[in-house]
Enzyme design. Structure first.
Site, PDB file in Angstrom:
ATOM      1  N   GLY A  31      28.434  32.246  69.601  1.00  0.00           N
ATOM      2  CA  GLY A  31      29.560  31.702  68.840  1.00  0.00           C
ATOM      3  C   GLY A  31      30.810  31.555  69.685  1.00  0.00           C
ATOM      4  O   GLY A  31      30.743  31.554  70.913  1.00  0.00           O
ATOM      5  N   ALA A  32      31.975  31.448  69.008  1.00  0.00           N
ATOM      6  CA  ALA A  32      33.241  31.119  69.683  1.00  0.00           C
ATOM      7  C   ALA A  32      32.999  29.882  70.556  1.00  0.00           C
ATOM      8  O   ALA A  32      33.285  29.879  71.762  1.00  0.00           O
ATOM      9  CB  ALA A  32      33.760  32.299  70.498  1.00  0.00           C
ATOM     10  N   GLY A  36      31.488  23.563  76.438  1.00  0.00           N
ATOM     11  CA  GLY A  36      30.297  23.923  77.219  1.00  0.00           C
ATOM     12  C   GLY A  36      29.091  24.106  76.306  1.00  0.00           C
ATOM     13  O   GLY A  36      28.000  23.581  76.579  1.00  0.00           O
ATOM     14  N   HIS A  37      29.301  24.838  75.212  1.00  0.00           N
ATOM     15  CA  HIS A  37      28.208  25.013  74.246  1.00  0.00           C
ATOM     16  C   HIS A  37      27.801  23.659  73.659  1.00  0.00           C
ATOM     17  O   HIS A  37      26.614  23.378  73.482  1.00  0.00           O
ATOM     18  CB  HIS A  37      28.647  25.914  73.081  1.00  0.00           C
ATOM     19  N   GLN A  61      22.984  43.643  74.091  1.00  0.00           N
ATOM     20  CA  GLN A  61      23.307  43.222  75.459  1.00  0.00           C
ATOM     21  C   GLN A  61      24.717  43.634  75.891  1.00  0.00           C
ATOM     22  O   GLN A  61      25.161  43.296  76.978  1.00  0.00           O
ATOM     23  CB  GLN A  61      23.123  41.713  75.617  1.00  0.00           C
ATOM     24  N   LYS A 151      25.893  28.102  83.884  1.00  0.00           N
ATOM     25  CA  LYS A 151      27.023  29.054  83.957  1.00  0.00           C
ATOM     26  C   LYS A 151      26.519  30.488  84.106  1.00  0.00           C
ATOM     27  O   LYS A 151      27.078  31.289  84.848  1.00  0.00           O
ATOM     28  CB  LYS A 151      27.858  28.900  82.682  1.00  0.00           C
ATOM     29  N   SER A 187      34.655  29.075  79.028  1.00  0.00           N
ATOM     30  CA  SER A 187      34.110  30.337  78.531  1.00  0.00           C
ATOM     31  C   SER A 187      34.915  30.759  77.310  1.00  0.00           C
ATOM     32  O   SER A 187      36.120  30.477  77.225  1.00  0.00           O
ATOM     33  CB  SER A 187      34.242  31.406  79.622  1.00  0.00           C
TER      34      SER A 187
END
Ligand code: AMP
Length: 291
Positions: A31-32, A36-37, A61, A151, A187
């Protein structure tokens, strides 16, 4: 777009799609979302009939509980971005959906040391968590293609290894790094940089690009010294810069002896940890394509 789906509703919807002969592309995220996503969503839309995106902030993680707590959660904005990008399904599981007590979700494979260097050295247990969640998500979604970003170079290398070891039918597609206009790799963490640090963070990609230009005239140790010095500016603290073999992730001594070479770095900008990389010698045989 069908949104905020849970495991069973997603699985029955995807079964219908598969029965209708549709191919499925999957983009796992925490999310966020940023551009890039969205570039991964676009890649999936181009390659497959149906695009599924998951948003799940995976607790296993995170080695730092504070980092997990502070991870940005922006579901309604994310859902709007995904709808605009023409994503078909947003899978939004809870922790109990991914890790139900009745199911053993652990993954017992030898990562052959891929997880011990670089990010693994600074974030113990991180890649075990990544492997566990991606394997579980693949079980639920069973996609034809999985889309991940260059990335996170070490991450996609480890996931490709997992796909090979577990004989997943899913094919990994690796997508290029999207950057801000000053070169900073996009990011979710960039939002937390103060404007001055965000501007100055262009030093990271400048340094990586310099190394790409100097690779034929500098030795590997000279490249590392050059880069660590260049990024050592007020407010910044380079944690590591490794020049590695892209297959084994082991540091190399001489470019000549390797056909796939990558520079990977992690740099603290204030109290925000940024990672980036550049492939300075592309693999001669294509593994997971950088589309
Ligand atoms: P995350 O939500 O940070 O777990 O990232 C989800 C996926 O997006 C991963 O496969 C990342 O490698 C990818 N990703 C993150 N940042 C970028 C970027 N700047 N350009 C392309 N892909 C990215």
């Amino acid at each position: 777009m069908q949104t905020k789906l849970k495991v069973h509703t997603l699985q029955s919807a995807l079964k219908k799609e598969r029965n209708a002969g549709k191919s499925i592309g999957f983009v796992p995220t925490m999310g966020a979302l940023h551009k890039g996503h969205i570039s991964l969503i676009n890649a999936a839309n181009n390659k497959t009939d149906i695009t599924v995106c998951s948003i799940f902030v995976n607790p296993t993680q995170f080695n730092d509980p504070n980092d997990l707590k502070k991870y940005p959660r922006t579901l309604s904005v994310d859902a709007a971005l995904l709808k605009d990008a023409e994503c078909d399904y947003l899978f939004y599981p809870g922790v109990n959906d991914i890790y139900p007590s009745a199911i053993d979700t652990s993954v017992d494979i030898d990562l052959q040391g891929l997880d011990t260097r670089m990010e693994g050295a600074f974030r113990p247990g991180h890649f075990e968590g990544v492997v566990q969640v991606v394997n579980r998500l693949l079980k639920i979604v069973s996609p034809d293609y999985l889309f991940m970003g260059q990335k996170d170079f070490q991450q996609f290398t480890i996931i490709q290894h997992m796909i090979n070891e577990l004989n997943w039918h899913t094919k990994l597609e690796v997508c290029p790094i999207l950057r801000e206009p000053n070169g900073l790799a996009m990011s979710s963490r960039n939002e937390r940089l103060d404007p001055e640090l965000r501007r100055k963070a262009s030093i990271i990609f400048q340094t990586l690009s310099d190394l790409d230009k100097k690779k034929n005239t500098f030795s590997v140790p000279e490249m590392i010294t050059y880069a660590m010095n260049k990024m050592d500016i007020p407010g910044f603290n380079p944690e590591y810069l490794d020049i590695i073999d892209g297959n084994t992730l082991e540091p190399i001594a001489d470019m000549k002896n390797h056909d796939y070479v990558v520079v990977c770095t992690a740099v603290w900008a204030g109290n925000i940890r940024l990672i980036d990389n550049i492939i300075i010698k592309p693999a001669t045989t294509n593994k997971s394509s950088v589309t």
